[in-house]
Scaffold this motif. Structure first.
Motif, mmCIF file in Angstrom:
data_model
loop_
_atom_site.group_PDB
_atom_site.id
_atom_site.type_symbol
_atom_site.label_atom_id
_atom_site.label_comp_id
_atom_site.label_asym_id
_atom_site.label_seq_id
_atom_site.Cartn_x
_atom_site.Cartn_y
_atom_site.Cartn_z
ATOM 1 N N LEU A 193 0.547 25.260 30.920
ATOM 2 C CA LEU A 193 1.309 26.292 31.627
ATOM 3 C C LEU A 193 2.364 26.805 30.659
ATOM 4 C CD1 LEU A 193 1.854 27.879 34.216
ATOM 5 C CD2 LEU A 193 3.466 26.070 34.885
ATOM 6 N N ILE A 194 2.322 28.109 30.383
ATOM 7 C CA ILE A 194 3.159 28.735 29.367
ATOM 8 C C ILE A 194 4.251 29.570 30.027
ATOM 9 C CG2 ILE A 194 3.178 30.398 27.465
ATOM 10 C CD1 ILE A 194 0.261 29.657 26.944
ATOM 11 N N VAL A 205 -1.495 30.595 32.148
ATOM 12 C CA VAL A 205 -2.225 29.336 31.979
ATOM 13 C C VAL A 205 -3.185 29.525 30.819
ATOM 14 C CG1 VAL A 205 -3.883 27.720 32.971
ATOM 15 C CG2 VAL A 205 -2.045 28.650 34.393
ATOM 16 N N ARG A 206 -3.090 28.632 29.823
ATOM 17 C CA ARG A 206 -4.031 28.658 28.707
ATOM 18 C C ARG A 206 -5.033 27.526 28.898
ATOM 19 N NH1 ARG A 206 -5.447 26.399 23.779
ATOM 20 N NH2 ARG A 206 -6.035 27.883 22.138
ATOM 21 N N LYS A 214 -2.688 35.410 33.194
ATOM 22 C CA LYS A 214 -1.309 35.660 33.589
ATOM 23 C C LYS A 214 -1.159 35.425 35.083
ATOM 24 C CE LYS A 214 2.373 39.126 33.208
ATOM 25 N NZ LYS A 214 2.730 40.489 32.727
ATOM 26 N N LEU A 215 -0.057 34.765 35.482
ATOM 27 C CA LEU A 215 0.180 34.440 36.878
ATOM 28 C C LEU A 215 1.347 35.259 37.431
ATOM 29 C CD1 LEU A 215 -0.048 30.541 36.695
ATOM 30 C CD2 LEU A 215 -1.887 32.183 37.107
ATOM 31 N N TRP A 245 2.149 26.463 43.669
ATOM 32 C CA TRP A 245 1.070 27.421 43.487
ATOM 33 C C TRP A 245 -0.149 26.719 42.898
ATOM 34 C CZ3 TRP A 245 6.070 27.954 41.786
ATOM 35 C CH2 TRP A 245 6.829 29.031 42.284
ATOM 36 N N ASP A 246 -1.300 27.391 43.004
ATOM 37 C CA ASP A 246 -2.490 26.900 42.312
ATOM 38 C C ASP A 246 -2.673 27.675 41.012
ATOM 39 O OD1 ASP A 246 -3.633 29.360 42.965
ATOM 40 O OD2 ASP A 246 -4.882 28.549 44.575
ATOM 41 N N LEU A 247 -3.794 27.460 40.337
ATOM 42 C CA LEU A 247 -4.019 28.070 39.030
ATOM 43 C C LEU A 247 -4.194 29.579 39.077
ATOM 44 C CD1 LEU A 247 -6.415 25.416 37.464
ATOM 45 C CD2 LEU A 247 -4.096 25.971 36.708
ATOM 46 N N THR A 248 -4.414 30.146 40.271
ATOM 47 C CA THR A 248 -4.517 31.596 40.397
ATOM 48 C C THR A 248 -3.169 32.237 40.713
ATOM 49 O OG1 THR A 248 -4.975 31.621 42.783
ATOM 50 C CG2 THR A 248 -6.855 31.272 41.286
ATOM 51 N N GLY A 249 -2.140 31.404 40.906
ATOM 52 C CA GLY A 249 -0.839 31.923 41.297
ATOM 53 C C GLY A 249 -0.681 32.087 42.786
#
Length: 331
Positions: A193-194, A205-206, A214-215, A245-249
């Motif tokens: 998480l950047i 998220v990379r 981008k979230l 949040w999840d990985l999709t934001g």
């Protein structure tokens, strides 16, 4: 694991009477009579002060001493790792194999990104075109992430992949936009998480294959990332709310009580500090967003710092005592 942007706080065991330890629960939300038991980490011989900065599965902790060195604990036993290359050394993270990462200081300035493994400190390579680097997080695979200071006083996300020893990568989603790029955390799946800052702060998220997403989180206060769980604070309806949040934001849940600087495990557990009804401060535990345990309280905002949490049921407080809490349930 590591929590980023920690304050450097001296941990003085003698201050323990300032706190009230609450062994009961805030609600009967967990199965059976599960409890959190308080313990205190010992100091190595010859040390009178220390602070814990990070924890990992398997009973591992790391922190700093008043001598500017690194202390590592395993199963309650303290080990003085000393100063890397004779310099003040600040540990920032530890993994479940006992690998410690951090940074050294020379003339009060950050110097080297370092890793302690196989019984010694090693300096991680500084990426080309950069002056210094700092290691901020490590996962169980041994992947290390941090930042590197560029020649133009910009910071780039830096990765030292375990699969390619001696290799160093720098990442910036858009160098023309972002002058400061750093990791919030790297998880066990190798995702990072950047946090990318310019006039505003954005998050990405990379993934291990190098792709980035981008979230749209709607906040700049994000402090935790593990197993795809992202946690932080949002400002809604004129009050702060702890949000996940999840990985999709997409928002997964909001805690029923605002917890400052939350930390999360790989499941559904969250920990953080919250204000009590009498305007004091408390260290709490939430399950699926519901406050279930209050571990310790204090009338002083500096009584204890933000917590770190492991997946095997351990919480450590980064603050003025070497407090740890261990979760257990009857068989």
């Amino acid at each position: 694991m590591n929590r980023i942007q920690k304050a450097f706080l001296a941990a003085i065991v003698a201050l323990a009477p300032m706190f009230t330890v609450a062994s009961g629960t805030a609600g009967a939300y967990e199965a059976g009579d599960c409890t959190w038991t308080q313990a205190t980490l010992p100091l190595p011989a010859g040390h009178s002060q220390a602070y814990v900065s990070t924890a990992a599965n398997g009973g591992w902790f790391a922190g700093s001493s008043s001598f500017g060195g690194t202390i590592r604990w395993h199963d309650g036993v303290a080990e003085d790792l000393g100063r890397a290359f004779g310099r003040k050394t600040e540990p920032t993270d530890i993994n479940s194999t006992g690998t410690v990462v951090g940074m050294t200081y020379a003339n009060s300035r950050e110097a080297d990104a370092v890793v302690y493994r196989n019984g010694r400190f090693t300096a991680l390579p500084i990426p080309p075109g950069h002056r210094t680097a700092r290691a901020l997080a490590v996962n169980d695979a041994g992947d290390v992430v941090g930042t590197a200071l560029g020649l133009g006083d910009t910071f780039d996300l830096t990765i030292w992949p375990a699969a390619s020893p001696g290799t160093v990568l720098t990442i910036n989603p858009d160098p023309s936009v972002y002058g400061y790029v750093s990791p919030v955390e790297i998880d066990e799946q190798g995702r990072i998480l950047i946090r990318a800052s310019a006039s505003e702060t954005d998050f990405f998220v990379r993934y291990p294959d190098g792709t980035m997403t981008k979230l749209a989180l709607g906040t700049e206060y994000v402090t935790a990332f593990r197993n795809g769980r992202i946690a932080g604070e949002t400002y809604e309806n004129e009050q702060f709310v702890t949000t996940e949040w999840d990985l999709t934001g997409t928002v997964v849940r909001r805690l029923d009580t605002w917890a400052a600087e939350p930390a999360v495990d790989s499941g559904t557990r969250t920990t953080g500090t919250y204000r009590t009804a009498d305007n004091g401060y408390a260290l709490g535990v939430w399950e699926s967003g519901v406050l279930t345990h209050t571990l310790v309280t204090s009338g002083d905002s500096g009584g204890f710092g933000r917590p770190v949490i492991t997946d095997d049921g351990v919480i450590a407080s980064i603050g003025p005592t070497l407090m740890t809490f261990h979760h257990s349930c009857p068989a």
